[in-house]
Scaffold this motif. Structure first.
Motif, PDB file in Angstrom:
ATOM      1  N   GLY A 165       0.789  -1.227   0.000  1.00  0.00           N
ATOM      2  CA  GLY A 165       0.000   0.000   0.000  1.00  0.00           C
ATOM      3  C   GLY A 165       0.817   1.270   0.000  1.00  0.00           C
ATOM      4  O   GLY A 165       0.274   2.350  -0.277  1.00  0.00           O
TER       5      GLY A 165
ATOM      6  N   GLU B  26      -4.145   5.122   1.929  1.00  0.00           N
ATOM      7  CA  GLU B  26      -5.211   4.652   2.820  1.00  0.00           C
ATOM      8  C   GLU B  26      -5.224   5.405   4.148  1.00  0.00           C
ATOM      9  O   GLU B  26      -6.269   5.622   4.739  1.00  0.00           O
ATOM     10  N   LYS B  27      -4.049   5.819   4.609  1.00  0.00           N
ATOM     11  CA  LYS B  27      -3.959   6.530   5.884  1.00  0.00           C
ATOM     12  C   LYS B  27      -3.439   7.956   5.723  1.00  0.00           C
ATOM     13  O   LYS B  27      -3.204   8.646   6.727  1.00  0.00           O
ATOM     14  N   ASP B  28      -3.253   8.402   4.482  1.00  0.00           N
ATOM     15  CA  ASP B  28      -2.745   9.746   4.210  1.00  0.00           C
ATOM     16  C   ASP B  28      -1.437  10.002   4.957  1.00  0.00           C
ATOM     17  O   ASP B  28      -1.244  11.036   5.590  1.00  0.00           O
TER      18      ASP B  28
ATOM     19  N   SER C 290       1.800   2.204  10.850  1.00  0.00           N
ATOM     20  CA  SER C 290       0.839   1.510   9.965  1.00  0.00           C
ATOM     21  C   SER C 290       1.053   0.001  10.065  1.00  0.00           C
ATOM     22  O   SER C 290       1.446  -0.634   9.082  1.00  0.00           O
TER      23      SER C 290
ATOM     24  N   HIS D 290       0.038  -2.129   7.338  1.00  0.00           N
ATOM     25  CA  HIS D 290       0.682  -1.867   6.051  1.00  0.00           C
ATOM     26  C   HIS D 290       2.184  -1.808   6.282  1.00  0.00           C
ATOM     27  O   HIS D 290       2.810  -0.748   6.162  1.00  0.00           O
TER      28      HIS D 290
END
Length: 397
Positions: A335, A355-357, A388, A391
């Protein structure tokens, strides 16, 4: 695709290597000096730092990763909705003991490929080249050049041999690391070598691909890569501290860079070595703040048409490795979108997690790997275990 350092006989292979999975690194203990970075549209407001608990975990994880890998120093930046974390830790000059600092310039190796690919894709948007054009339209003498397309080159699926593995290239480079190489000379090291596989059949990282793409960009644009990158990418994004060098010049301040890619394989200083041998595949210089800007712009496709950016981000999977793929001069690792880089004395990771900026940039002043997983990969894994955990960055380098 890592874009990690390996050796083949005496051949220098400093901005490419085999695609391998990194083992996670965790740890405790340690500190770093640093300051909050300015904010951007993808982060918390300017000056907002991450909470104390997360900061303490990152300090600890990074310090342990630095200890395990034995790198002299590292600069790390993480930015996201909950604030920023910017630290420099360790030593910039082992002779004087001078500390690493967050405003240092650094050589970024294969992160250069993301700029070269962008310049190529801008030409696609302008209707001056097509991704499915054969390289033979622009450069003569490439093995099976009428069957290898610009898309194959940008996606690391050409089958062309990598000049950085060529024994004669390694000998020539180490004879004079401050010497100058031309793009044609670099491609010449593998001229006539048979393809490793049929174009498009599979992924195999080769720096030759991006030397050829740089040659295409220059020929079609009628200008130098230095001017093209500056005028069409750096200036529009306000990246004033990034450059495509034409010599071994290195802006101040910067850390000394340490390597064992020397004639006798003993530790040496590569700070002033000439990166011309990496050219459009790996010669650029940048800073933490500029690379933060670039990681976000690269994923968002700020300088490209929407359809072209979609093509860049179409990741083809790396065979046998879950969660890792390569697009057009950009990778996806669990990701995280971006690239890593390595050349004598320096390593880098520049990635964005949509996905998490989250944006993550790592700069290291050594390419010496004491672990199979590689120093930048160990740091990146350690950091993502904190920020993360779903990720994890799993690429060595």
């Amino acid at each position: 695709m890592s874009i990690n350092c390996v050796r083949s006989r005496r051949a220098l292979c400093a901005i490419a290597g085999a695609l391998v999975v990194a083992v996670g690194a965790t740890g405790c203990g340690g500190t770093g000096e640093g300051s909050a970075s300015v904010g951007s549209e993808s982060s918390a407001p300017a000056g907002v730092q991450m909470d104390q608990a997360t900061t303490a975990k990152l300090d600890s994880a990074i310090a342990e990763a630095v200890r395990k890998t034995g790198v002299p120093g590292a600069i790390v930046g993480v930015w996201g909705p909950n604030g920023s974390y910017v630290r420099a830790t360790g030593t910039a000059d082992t002779a004087t003991g001078a500390p690493m600092k967050t405003d240092f310039y650094s050589r970024i190796g294969s992160v250069t490929k993301t700029f070269t690919a962008t310049a190529l894709l801008q030409l696609v948007d302008e209707g001056k080249v097509g991704l499915d054009d054969p390289i033979s339209m622009y450069v003569d003498g490439v093995t099976e050049g009428d069957r290898i397309t610009l898309r194959h080159l940008a996606g690391m699926r050409s089958g062309l041999a990598d000049y950085t593995y060529d024994e004669q290239f390694g000998t020539d480079f180490l004879a004079d690391p401050k010497g100058d190489f031309s793009p044609g000379q670099l491609v010449g090291y593998v001229k006539g070598d048979p393809l490793h596989f049929e174009p498009g059949d599979r992924l195999e990282y080769s720096n030759t691909n991006f030397i050829l793409l740089g040659m295409v960009v220059e020929k079609v644009s009628g200008d130098s890569m230095t001017n093209i990158i500056k005028g069409k990418i750096l200036e529009p994004l306000g990246m004033k501290d990034t450059n495509f060098p034409t010599s071994n010049a290195f802006p101040e301040p910067h850390a000394q860079g340490y390597t064992t890619q020397t004639k006798d394989e003993t530790l040496g200083v590569a700070t002033d070595w000439n990166p011309s041998w990496g050219w459009a595949a790996g010669s650029m210089i940048s800073t933490l703040d500029d690379l933060r800007t670039w990681a976000h712009a690269l994923y968002k496709g700020e300088l490209l048409d929407t359809d072209t950016q979609k093509q860049r981000l179409q990741m083809l999977p790396a065979e046998g490795i879950d969660g890792v793929g390569y697009g057009l001069g950009v990778f996806d690792v669990q990701g995280w979108i971006g690239h890593n880089g390595s050349l004598p004395g320096y390593k880098s990771v520049v990635v964005y997690l949509p996905e998490k900026d989250l944006t993550m940039v790592i700069l290291i002043n050594s390419d010496v790997d004491t672990l199979d997983t590689g120093s930048s990969g160990v740091l990146a894994t350690a950091i993502t275990e904190v920020i993360s955990p779903d990720h994890l960055y799993t690429l060595s380098g």
